[in-house]
Scaffold this motif. Sequence first.
Motif, PDB file in Angstrom:
ATOM      1  N   THR A  39       0.828  -1.199   0.000  1.00 55.41           N
ATOM      2  CA  THR A  39       0.000   0.000   0.000  1.00 55.41           C
ATOM      3  C   THR A  39       0.857   1.242   0.000  1.00 55.41           C
ATOM      4  O   THR A  39       2.089   1.182  -0.047  1.00 55.41           O
ATOM      5  CB  THR A  39      -0.907   0.014   1.244  1.00 55.41           C
ATOM      6  N   GLY A  40       0.218   2.402   0.099  1.00 57.52           N
ATOM      7  CA  GLY A  40       0.948   3.658   0.063  1.00 57.52           C
ATOM      8  C   GLY A  40       1.706   3.944   1.340  1.00 57.52           C
ATOM      9  O   GLY A  40       2.486   4.885   1.394  1.00 57.52           O
ATOM     10  N   ASN A  41       1.489   3.172   2.410  1.00 50.94           N
ATOM     11  CA  ASN A  41       2.213   3.387   3.664  1.00 50.94           C
ATOM     12  C   ASN A  41       3.603   2.777   3.538  1.00 50.94           C
ATOM     13  O   ASN A  41       3.885   1.718   4.080  1.00 50.94           O
ATOM     14  CB  ASN A  41       1.453   2.756   4.830  1.00 50.94           C
ATOM     15  N   PHE A  42       4.465   3.470   2.812  1.00 47.70           N
ATOM     16  CA  PHE A  42       5.732   2.871   2.385  1.00 47.70           C
ATOM     17  C   PHE A  42       6.909   3.699   2.882  1.00 47.70           C
ATOM     18  O   PHE A  42       6.912   4.916   2.755  1.00 47.70           O
ATOM     19  CB  PHE A  42       5.748   2.799   0.860  1.00 47.70           C
ATOM     20  N   ARG A  43       7.877   3.040   3.473  1.00 46.51           N
ATOM     21  CA  ARG A  43       9.145   3.673   3.826  1.00 46.51           C
ATOM     22  C   ARG A  43      10.252   2.931   3.088  1.00 46.51           C
ATOM     23  O   ARG A  43      10.361   1.714   3.188  1.00 46.51           O
ATOM     24  CB  ARG A  43       9.391   3.618   5.336  1.00 46.51           C
ATOM     25  N   ALA A  44      11.054   3.680   2.367  1.00 49.58           N
ATOM     26  CA  ALA A  44      12.098   3.056   1.560  1.00 49.58           C
ATOM     27  C   ALA A  44      13.108   2.331   2.443  1.00 49.58           C
ATOM     28  O   ALA A  44      13.396   2.741   3.563  1.00 49.58           O
ATOM     29  CB  ALA A  44      12.802   4.106   0.710  1.00 49.58           C
ATOM     30  N   ALA A  45      13.655   1.241   1.939  1.00 48.57           N
ATOM     31  CA  ALA A  45      14.650   0.470   2.672  1.00 48.57           C
ATOM     32  C   ALA A  45      15.964   1.242   2.729  1.00 48.57           C
ATOM     33  O   ALA A  45      16.268   2.041   1.841  1.00 48.57           O
ATOM     34  CB  ALA A  45      14.870  -0.884   1.997  1.00 48.57           C
ATOM     35  N   PRO A  46      16.773   1.031   3.783  1.00 48.93           N
ATOM     36  CA  PRO A  46      18.084   1.700   3.868  1.00 48.93           C
ATOM     37  C   PRO A  46      18.963   1.361   2.675  1.00 48.93           C
ATOM     38  O   PRO A  46      18.799   0.331   2.038  1.00 48.93           O
ATOM     39  CB  PRO A  46      18.663   1.145   5.173  1.00 48.93           C
ATOM     40  N   ILE A  47      19.912   2.238   2.415  1.00 50.56           N
ATOM     41  CA  ILE A  47      20.795   2.038   1.267  1.00 50.56           C
ATOM     42  C   ILE A  47      21.925   1.069   1.591  1.00 50.56           C
ATOM     43  O   ILE A  47      22.302   0.247   0.769  1.00 50.56           O
ATOM     44  CB  ILE A  47      21.368   3.394   0.810  1.00 50.56           C
ATOM     45  N   ASN A  48      22.481   1.144   2.785  1.00 50.18           N
ATOM     46  CA  ASN A  48      23.690   0.384   3.100  1.00 50.18           C
ATOM     47  C   ASN A  48      23.406  -1.100   3.248  1.00 50.18           C
ATOM     48  O   ASN A  48      22.459  -1.488   3.931  1.00 50.18           O
ATOM     49  CB  ASN A  48      24.318   0.907   4.391  1.00 50.18           C
ATOM     50  N   PRO A  49      24.233  -1.959   2.639  1.00 49.35           N
ATOM     51  CA  PRO A  49      24.085  -3.398   2.854  1.00 49.35           C
ATOM     52  C   PRO A  49      24.569  -3.801   4.238  1.00 49.35           C
ATOM     53  O   PRO A  49      25.278  -3.056   4.911  1.00 49.35           O
ATOM     54  CB  PRO A  49      24.984  -3.998   1.760  1.00 49.35           C
ATOM     55  N   ARG A  50      24.160  -4.976   4.670  1.00 48.33           N
ATOM     56  CA  ARG A  50      24.639  -5.542   5.933  1.00 48.33           C
ATOM     57  C   ARG A  50      25.714  -6.574   5.617  1.00 48.33           C
ATOM     58  O   ARG A  50      25.639  -7.284   4.623  1.00 48.33           O
ATOM     59  CB  ARG A  50      23.489  -6.169   6.708  1.00 48.33           C
ATOM     60  N   THR A  51      26.718  -6.676   6.474  1.00 50.42           N
ATOM     61  CA  THR A  51      27.837  -7.568   6.214  1.00 50.42           C
ATOM     62  C   THR A  51      27.801  -8.777   7.146  1.00 50.42           C
ATOM     63  O   THR A  51      27.241  -8.705   8.246  1.00 50.42           O
ATOM     64  CB  THR A  51      29.171  -6.825   6.399  1.00 50.42           C
ATOM     65  N   PRO A  52      28.411  -9.898   6.734  1.00 53.38           N
ATOM     66  CA  PRO A  52      28.386 -11.095   7.570  1.00 53.38           C
ATOM     67  C   PRO A  52      28.971 -10.884   8.963  1.00 53.38           C
ATOM     68  O   PRO A  52      28.447 -11.419   9.944  1.00 53.38           O
ATOM     69  CB  PRO A  52      29.221 -12.097   6.760  1.00 53.38           C
ATOM     70  N   ARG A  53      30.047 -10.110   9.052  1.00 51.18           N
ATOM     71  CA  ARG A  53      30.669  -9.913  10.360  1.00 51.18           C
ATOM     72  C   ARG A  53      29.723  -9.201  11.325  1.00 51.18           C
ATOM     73  O   ARG A  53      29.535  -9.608  12.468  1.00 51.18           O
ATOM     74  CB  ARG A  53      31.965  -9.103  10.212  1.00 51.18           C
ATOM     75  N   ALA A  54      29.101  -8.120  10.860  1.00 51.67           N
ATOM     76  CA  ALA A  54      28.179  -7.388  11.724  1.00 51.67           C
ATOM     77  C   ALA A  54      26.913  -8.190  12.013  1.00 51.67           C
ATOM     78  O   ALA A  54      26.402  -8.170  13.132  1.00 51.67           O
ATOM     79  CB  ALA A  54      27.825  -6.050  11.085  1.00 51.67           C
ATOM     80  N   LEU A  55      26.398  -8.908  11.034  1.00 54.77           N
ATOM     81  CA  LEU A  55      25.199  -9.715  11.245  1.00 54.77           C
ATOM     82  C   LEU A  55      25.432 -10.758  12.331  1.00 54.77           C
ATOM     83  O   LEU A  55      24.577 -10.980  13.192  1.00 54.77           O
ATOM     84  CB  LEU A  55      24.798 -10.412   9.948  1.00 54.77           C
ATOM     85  N   GLY A  56      26.588 -11.411  12.294  1.00 55.86           N
ATOM     86  CA  GLY A  56      26.890 -12.430  13.299  1.00 55.86           C
ATOM     87  C   GLY A  56      27.019 -11.857  14.694  1.00 55.86           C
ATOM     88  O   GLY A  56      26.843 -12.579  15.687  1.00 55.86           O
ATOM     89  N   MET A  57      27.296 -10.553  14.795  1.00 51.90           N
ATOM     90  CA  MET A  57      27.414  -9.880  16.095  1.00 51.90           C
ATOM     91  C   MET A  57      26.112  -9.176  16.479  1.00 51.90           C
ATOM     92  O   MET A  57      26.128  -8.238  17.282  1.00 51.90           O
ATOM     93  CB  MET A  57      28.568  -8.888  16.062  1.00 51.90           C
ATOM     94  N   GLY A  58      25.010  -9.596  15.910  1.00 51.32           N
ATOM     95  CA  GLY A  58      23.739  -8.980  16.247  1.00 51.32           C
ATOM     96  C   GLY A  58      23.564  -7.606  15.645  1.00 51.32           C
ATOM     97  O   GLY A  58      22.727  -6.832  16.067  1.00 51.32           O
ATOM     98  N   ASN A  59      24.373  -7.272  14.631  1.00 54.17           N
ATOM     99  CA  ASN A  59      24.348  -5.983  13.943  1.00 54.17           C
ATOM    100  C   ASN A  59      24.865  -4.841  14.824  1.00 54.17           C
ATOM    101  O   ASN A  59      24.470  -3.685  14.658  1.00 54.17           O
ATOM    102  CB  ASN A  59      22.956  -5.653  13.426  1.00 54.17           C
ATOM    103  N   ALA A  60      25.766  -5.156  15.756  1.00 51.45           N
ATOM    104  CA  ALA A  60      26.400  -4.139  16.603  1.00 51.45           C
ATOM    105  C   ALA A  60      27.792  -3.861  16.059  1.00 51.45           C
ATOM    106  O   ALA A  60      28.699  -4.685  16.219  1.00 51.45           O
ATOM    107  CB  ALA A  60      26.474  -4.618  18.050  1.00 51.45           C
ATOM    108  N   PHE A  61      27.970  -2.683  15.415  1.00 52.14           N
ATOM    109  CA  PHE A  61      29.253  -2.462  14.755  1.00 52.14           C
ATOM    110  C   PHE A  61      29.651  -0.989  14.673  1.00 52.14           C
ATOM    111  O   PHE A  61      30.672  -0.648  14.091  1.00 52.14           O
ATOM    112  CB  PHE A  61      29.224  -3.054  13.337  1.00 52.14           C
TER     113      PHE A  61
END
Length: 419
Positions: A39-61
């Motif tokens: 629907t029109g209630n849309f917020r664009a996704a962030p531009i920056n990709p997520r990396t394996p190292r940060a993902l494995g750390m709970g995205n704390a980087f």
Amino acid sequence: MLNSLTRGLGIALLGVVFLGTGVANAQDPTLTERTDFLTGNFRAAPINPRTPRALGMGNAFVAVGGSYDSMFYNPAGLAAIRDWQFSILGLRAEANTDSFTFAMDAKDLSGGDANEANTFFAGRVGEAVYVNADNVTHFVMPYRKNWAFGFAYSYSYRFDGVVQPGITAGDRYIVGLRKLEDHAGYLTVARRIWGEYLDMGVNLKFISRSDIRTAESESSVTANNGVSYTNDFVKPLKGPGDFAAGADAGLVMRLPFSLLIPAPEDEDPSPWGISAGYIASGFTFQDIARTAFKAQQPDVANGILVAGSGDVPMTVDWGLAVAVPFEVARLTFAVDVRDINRDEIPLGHKYSVGLELAFRYVLSLRGGINANGYAAGIETRFGAVRLNGEILQERNTSIANNLKETRVSAGMSLGWPYL
């Protein structure tokens, strides 16, 4: 070739999921909140990709630094790099558990049997399919001790699908789909402003994005120009893209352990040993330009796809990190508080905590928790080849009010990885 390969990972599962549905499909905008991404209630996704190292750390980087990951989390962290880093290939594929069960069951469908396909979808109301495939190629170069420059190209193909109850008596289900495809380039400049104590950095990014949402219902036979997912399941997800630019800025303040534990004067400084550790605090301001993207989305009145829009909101994040190098490994602990400036996000949904134990150039073990749930990752290196895998809980931000889901990802990079 990379684009075709990563796009193929998403399309292959999409083809399996919708194999056998002989019903023509339509844009059906009358959807409930579970497919609010249509629907029109849309917020664009962030531009920056997520990396394996940060993902494995709970995205704390935010405050960690020292690797190319900082280009996407806090550009100031790039100033801590002392050796060249590069990859000519950085593939990663990610899917949730619903995707695996969906695909395994869908492969048994008979092609073109509409009744069988309808029964299959009606029995999977409430299931959400998520598939993401991406590639990050990067090059990082330190310059005269105080400077660091980073260049990166990122390609990402994401597919979301959800099956929800039909709204009219003739529809037992509605299938909502979203495709998000990004081509992005990044240029990062970081500098040590004051010895080892203060780093600053800026990241410029340029992106071409295609974001299309569509839906089909059981009884929509004549609309959408007679397009059927069976005959051409890619066509409903084709459409124009948008070009935009954005910027990130950040700083990292660091307290080296060497101030507390001075090394003997007759010993050369070593990157290993407790005295080489540090405590760091960092801030990052991402998507400063509030970049806006258009998107193909349903027109409620006419039931057709029209151009919509959505801003990428600016975010302010804070992080704390403690790194302790031992003789054979390095232990890193990180805490982030993200989206500080966004009042619509509850405080309890803003934290991330992560831990990494990295053995020299061989093996890294990671774990973390955040508002979405747990995260765990493992990475190993064989010469110039790095292999990684993660398991984590996430909320699908493309689907309103979606519950936590478990996702699994795996990847491979070819180049000179960080420790």
